[in-house]
Design an enzyme around this catalytic site. Structure first.
Site, PDB file in Angstrom:
ATOM      1  N   LYS A   3      64.719  43.969  81.759  1.00  0.00           N
ATOM      2  CA  LYS A   3      63.500  44.865  81.673  1.00  0.00           C
ATOM      3  C   LYS A   3      64.006  46.471  81.994  1.00  0.00           C
ATOM      4  O   LYS A   3      65.076  46.905  82.208  1.00  0.00           O
ATOM      5  CB  LYS A   3      62.587  44.559  82.876  1.00  0.00           C
ATOM      6  CG  LYS A   3      62.003  43.257  82.883  1.00  0.00           C
ATOM      7  CD  LYS A   3      60.975  42.781  83.888  1.00  0.00           C
ATOM      8  CE  LYS A   3      60.236  41.655  83.606  1.00  0.00           C
ATOM      9  NZ  LYS A   3      59.194  41.294  84.558  1.00  0.00           N
ATOM     10  N   TYR A  43      52.527  40.026  77.436  1.00  0.00           N
ATOM     11  CA  TYR A  43      51.913  39.288  78.863  1.00  0.00           C
ATOM     12  C   TYR A  43      50.379  39.277  78.806  1.00  0.00           C
ATOM     13  O   TYR A  43      49.830  39.130  79.941  1.00  0.00           O
ATOM     14  CB  TYR A  43      52.182  40.560  79.974  1.00  0.00           C
ATOM     15  CG  TYR A  43      53.629  40.600  80.458  1.00  0.00           C
ATOM     16  CD1 TYR A  43      54.270  39.402  81.085  1.00  0.00           C
ATOM     17  CD2 TYR A  43      54.575  41.454  80.189  1.00  0.00           C
ATOM     18  CE1 TYR A  43      55.681  39.567  81.391  1.00  0.00           C
ATOM     19  CE2 TYR A  43      56.045  41.636  80.410  1.00  0.00           C
ATOM     20  CZ  TYR A  43      56.411  40.465  80.953  1.00  0.00           C
ATOM     21  OH  TYR A  43      57.656  40.255  81.689  1.00  0.00           O
ATOM     22  N   ASN A 106      61.275  43.894  88.242  1.00  0.00           N
ATOM     23  CA  ASN A 106      61.929  42.702  88.774  1.00  0.00           C
ATOM     24  C   ASN A 106      63.326  42.646  87.891  1.00  0.00           C
ATOM     25  O   ASN A 106      63.834  41.243  87.905  1.00  0.00           O
ATOM     26  CB  ASN A 106      61.346  41.533  89.111  1.00  0.00           C
ATOM     27  CG  ASN A 106      60.460  40.935  88.168  1.00  0.00           C
ATOM     28  OD1 ASN A 106      60.598  41.542  86.979  1.00  0.00           O
ATOM     29  ND2 ASN A 106      59.795  39.803  88.226  1.00  0.00           N
ATOM     30  N   HIS A 109      63.095  39.035  82.705  1.00  0.00           N
ATOM     31  CA  HIS A 109      62.112  38.055  82.526  1.00  0.00           C
ATOM     32  C   HIS A 109      62.609  36.841  81.769  1.00  0.00           C
ATOM     33  O   HIS A 109      63.505  37.038  81.261  1.00  0.00           O
ATOM     34  CB  HIS A 109      61.053  38.581  81.579  1.00  0.00           C
ATOM     35  CG  HIS A 109      59.930  37.645  80.938  1.00  0.00           C
ATOM     36  ND1 HIS A 109      58.819  37.048  81.688  1.00  0.00           N
ATOM     37  CD2 HIS A 109      60.155  36.829  79.744  1.00  0.00           C
ATOM     38  CE1 HIS A 109      58.544  36.376  81.011  1.00  0.00           C
ATOM     39  NE2 HIS A 109      59.307  35.810  79.924  1.00  0.00           N
ATOM     40  N   GLU A 120      57.923  33.241  72.818  1.00  0.00           N
ATOM     41  CA  GLU A 120      58.641  34.505  73.111  1.00  0.00           C
ATOM     42  C   GLU A 120      59.569  35.025  72.475  1.00  0.00           C
ATOM     43  O   GLU A 120      59.899  36.259  72.161  1.00  0.00           O
ATOM     44  CB  GLU A 120      58.800  34.563  74.581  1.00  0.00           C
ATOM     45  CG  GLU A 120      57.602  34.591  75.534  1.00  0.00           C
ATOM     46  CD  GLU A 120      57.691  34.408  76.811  1.00  0.00           C
ATOM     47  OE1 GLU A 120      58.953  34.271  77.458  1.00  0.00           O
ATOM     48  OE2 GLU A 120      56.770  34.413  77.639  1.00  0.00           O
TER      49      GLU A 120
HETATM   50  P1  CMP Z   1      57.845  38.042  84.744  1.00  0.00           P
HETATM   51  O1  CMP Z   1      58.626  36.956  85.035  1.00  0.00           O
HETATM   52  O2  CMP Z   1      58.243  38.971  83.633  1.00  0.00           O
HETATM   53  O3  CMP Z   1      56.278  37.657  84.542  1.00  0.00           O
HETATM   54  C1  CMP Z   1      55.249  38.483  85.037  1.00  0.00           C
HETATM   55  C2  CMP Z   1      55.379  39.731  85.435  1.00  0.00           C
HETATM   56  O4  CMP Z   1      54.403  40.421  86.072  1.00  0.00           O
HETATM   57  C3  CMP Z   1      56.644  39.495  86.729  1.00  0.00           C
HETATM   58  O5  CMP Z   1      57.858  39.229  86.159  1.00  0.00           O
HETATM   59  C4  CMP Z   1      56.339  40.565  87.447  1.00  0.00           C
HETATM   60  O6  CMP Z   1      57.200  41.597  86.920  1.00  0.00           O
HETATM   61  C5  CMP Z   1      55.005  41.017  87.399  1.00  0.00           C
HETATM   62  N1  CMP Z   1      54.179  40.638  88.388  1.00  0.00           N
HETATM   63  C6  CMP Z   1      54.051  39.411  88.858  1.00  0.00           C
HETATM   64  N2  CMP Z   1      53.408  39.258  90.102  1.00  0.00           N
HETATM   65  C7  CMP Z   1      53.122  40.613  90.293  1.00  0.00           C
HETATM   66  C8  CMP Z   1      52.525  41.511  91.239  1.00  0.00           C
HETATM   67  N3  CMP Z   1      51.931  40.650  92.489  1.00  0.00           N
HETATM   68  N4  CMP Z   1      52.495  42.658  91.439  1.00  0.00           N
HETATM   69  C9  CMP Z   1      53.153  43.214  90.469  1.00  0.00           C
HETATM   70  N5  CMP Z   1      53.773  42.906  89.371  1.00  0.00           N
HETATM   71  C10 CMP Z   1      53.862  41.350  89.344  1.00  0.00           C
END
Ligand code: CMP
Length: 131
Positions: A3, A43, A106, A109, A120
């Site tokens: 990311k 998403y 984070n 993904h 995807e």
């Molecule tokens: P990812 O695994 O890419 O899948 C969905 C994404 O949404 C997740 O990682 C986070 O980056 C984001 N995400 C999920 N839950 C939250 C949350 N409670 N607050 C902010 N971002 C979130």
């Protein structure tokens, strides 16, 4: 996918090295940036979630490294390697524990099923870009 914040922090090489060292084979790899529209589509399943708009803006904020990986049990093993969504809850040694900034930013993904991995993968790569 690596990311935007992890790319900007220069973590891509270390993350990729870790992934390959765990036995994942690269099928496809692309350095690219999503438009807001593309990030919104990627998403789409989270459309009703309160964090959706911020997630889309963030995912379109800079380049990402998209990959298709292959391995026995790839989905499950990759999710174990990246760790919990929130780095505060991720196990020691996981990618998110080492490299993620926050639950929203984070670092990586990973697809949550073989079916979504195919969807995807096709989102980022044509058939001719998969080896
Ligand atoms: P990812 O695994 O890419 O899948 C969905 C994404 O949404 C997740 O990682 C986070 O980056 C984001 N995400 C999920 N839950 C939250 C949350 N409670 N607050 C902010 N971002 C979130």
């Amino acid at each position: 996918m690596i990311k935007p914040e992890a790319m900007a922090a220069g973590h891509a090489g270390k993350i990729l090295d870790l992934v390959l060292s765990k036995g994942f084979r690269l099928v496809s790899l692309k350095f690219t940036q999503l438009s807001e529209q593309e990030a919104g589509k990627f998403y789409e399943v989270h459309k009703e979630r309160p964090f959706y708009r911020d997630l889309v803006n963030y995912m379109a904020s800079g380049p990402v490294l998209a990959a298709i990986l292959e391995k026995e049990n790839a989905v499950q093993d990759f999710r174990a390697l990246i760790g919990a969504t929130d780095p505060a809850e991720a196990a020691e040694g996981t990618i998110r524990k080492r490299f993620a900034e926050s639950k929203a930013k984070n670092a990586v993904h990973g697809s949550d099923s073989d079916e979504n991995a195919a969807i995807e993968g096709a989102f980022f790569f044509t058939g001719r870009e998969q080896y």
